[in-house]
Design an enzyme around this catalytic site. Structure first.
Site, mmCIF file in Angstrom:
data_model
loop_
_atom_site.group_PDB
_atom_site.id
_atom_site.type_symbol
_atom_site.label_atom_id
_atom_site.label_comp_id
_atom_site.label_asym_id
_atom_site.label_seq_id
_atom_site.Cartn_x
_atom_site.Cartn_y
_atom_site.Cartn_z
ATOM 1 N N SER A 107 16.157 -3.545 11.029
ATOM 2 C CA SER A 107 17.599 -3.705 10.838
ATOM 3 C C SER A 107 18.367 -3.221 12.061
ATOM 4 O O SER A 107 17.920 -2.328 12.791
ATOM 5 C CB SER A 107 18.060 -2.924 9.612
ATOM 6 O OG SER A 107 17.410 -3.381 8.455
HETATM 7 N N1 SAH Z 1 14.012 -0.964 7.086
HETATM 8 C C1 SAH Z 1 13.087 -1.871 7.707
HETATM 9 C C2 SAH Z 1 13.408 -3.278 7.274
HETATM 10 C C3 SAH Z 1 12.285 -4.211 7.393
HETATM 11 S S1 SAH Z 1 12.656 -5.845 6.839
HETATM 12 C C4 SAH Z 1 13.211 -1.739 9.206
HETATM 13 O O1 SAH Z 1 14.325 -1.499 9.670
HETATM 14 O O2 SAH Z 1 12.217 -1.897 9.907
HETATM 15 C C5 SAH Z 1 12.362 -5.722 5.108
HETATM 16 C C6 SAH Z 1 10.955 -5.436 4.703
HETATM 17 O O3 SAH Z 1 10.885 -5.595 3.281
HETATM 18 C C7 SAH Z 1 9.899 -6.386 5.266
HETATM 19 O O4 SAH Z 1 8.950 -5.646 5.984
HETATM 20 C C8 SAH Z 1 9.285 -7.042 4.027
HETATM 21 O O5 SAH Z 1 7.891 -7.274 4.136
HETATM 22 C C9 SAH Z 1 9.575 -6.016 2.961
HETATM 23 N N2 SAH Z 1 9.574 -6.490 1.574
HETATM 24 C C10 SAH Z 1 10.063 -7.652 1.074
HETATM 25 N N3 SAH Z 1 9.859 -7.699 -0.266
HETATM 26 C C11 SAH Z 1 9.229 -6.529 -0.610
HETATM 27 C C12 SAH Z 1 8.756 -5.977 -1.843
HETATM 28 N N4 SAH Z 1 8.878 -6.619 -3.017
HETATM 29 N N5 SAH Z 1 8.156 -4.771 -1.815
HETATM 30 C C13 SAH Z 1 8.011 -4.085 -0.649
HETATM 31 N N6 SAH Z 1 8.431 -4.562 0.534
HETATM 32 C C14 SAH Z 1 9.044 -5.756 0.564
#
Ligand code: SAH
Length: 219
Positions: free
Chosen positions: A63
């Site tokens: 993000s």
């Molecule tokens: N806060 C993180 C955001 C990553 S993007 C950062 O800044 O790096 C969002 C993440 O949510 C992705 O890695 C995706 O694989 C994960 N995601 C999506 N659905 C999910 C679920 N049901 N359970 C766990 N993770 C999930």
């Protein structure tokens, strides 16, 4: 030895976080401390302190710094809090939360991302984080209730298990909506009722799971 990224981080916090109205000194200090560039692939590390999300592989993104600051501000983690984070991705938000809360339990559905994040958090010396692989829309009942739950991916509605796993006065911060129409929401449990605020338009990757996109759970 001085770390050349210190200056970039100070500028990021001054311009993108404090400059946009997030003034909680604990959050600003945490964002000055955590080496954001370490949480992304080498080829984009030189862009780490820019005002934008960046790719972290597997179709996912880290993000934008402001979004991390805003969501952290809305979650308002306190030093004794236990926080559940859904969508660990790079682990950057996990580290910020670990600076501010007693314990952070993160869930990520993509195994290599979870493994990389867990390794990096350990390398950086965090001893109050746990990263698990699984469907975060189910929450993690074993360790509930949580003082805060932060979700970094957008689902079609508020996942019921997460609402059920909030402590009294616990906060859930989550983007809700599909495609381009997503809203950042904060839900606070007060006794038996939920206080729901719709905050701002956002753009996140999809929350994929039983209580998320493609899921079959009823609201
Ligand atoms: N806060 C993180 C955001 C990553 S993007 C950062 O800044 O790096 C969002 C993440 O949510 C992705 O890695 C995706 O694989 C994960 N995601 C999506 N659905 C999910 C679920 N049901 N359970 C766990 N993770 C999930």
């Amino acid at each position: 030895m001085p770390d050349p990224t210190d200056q970039q981080r100070d500028a990021m916090v001054a311009n993108q976080i404090e400059g946009r109205g997030i003034t909680n000194p604990r959050i600003l200090e945490a964002m000055r401390r955590v080496p954001r560039h370490r949480f992304m692939p080498q080829r984009v590390q030189h862009l780490a302190y820019q005002d934008r999300p960046l790719p972290i592989g597997h179709g996912q993104t880290i993000s934008q710094p402001y979004m991390v600051g805003l969501m952290t501000h809305l979650l308002d983690p306190q030093p004794d809090d236990i926080v559940l984070e859904i969508g660990v991705g790079s682990g950057y938000q996990t580290a910020i939360l670990a600076e501010l809360a007693a314990e952070v339990i993160g869930v990520e559905r993509i195994t290599p991302l979870a493994e990389r994040a867990a390794r990096l958090l350990a390398d950086l010396g965090y001893t109050n984080t746990t990263v698990l692989v699984g469907d975060g829309t189910m929450g993690l009942p074993d360790r509930s209730p949580y003082d805060g739950i932060l979700v970094a991916a957008a689902g079609p509605h508020l996942p019921r298990p997460l609402l059920d796993q909030l402590a009294d006065e616990g906060r859930l911060v989550i983007p809700v909506g599909e495609g381009r129409k997503q809203t950042l929401i904060r839900a606070v449990r007060r006794g038996g009722s939920l206080h729901i605020e719709r905050l701002t338009s956002v753009r996140f990757v999809p929350l994929i799971g039983k209580h998320g996109a493609g899921g079959d759970a009823q609201i």
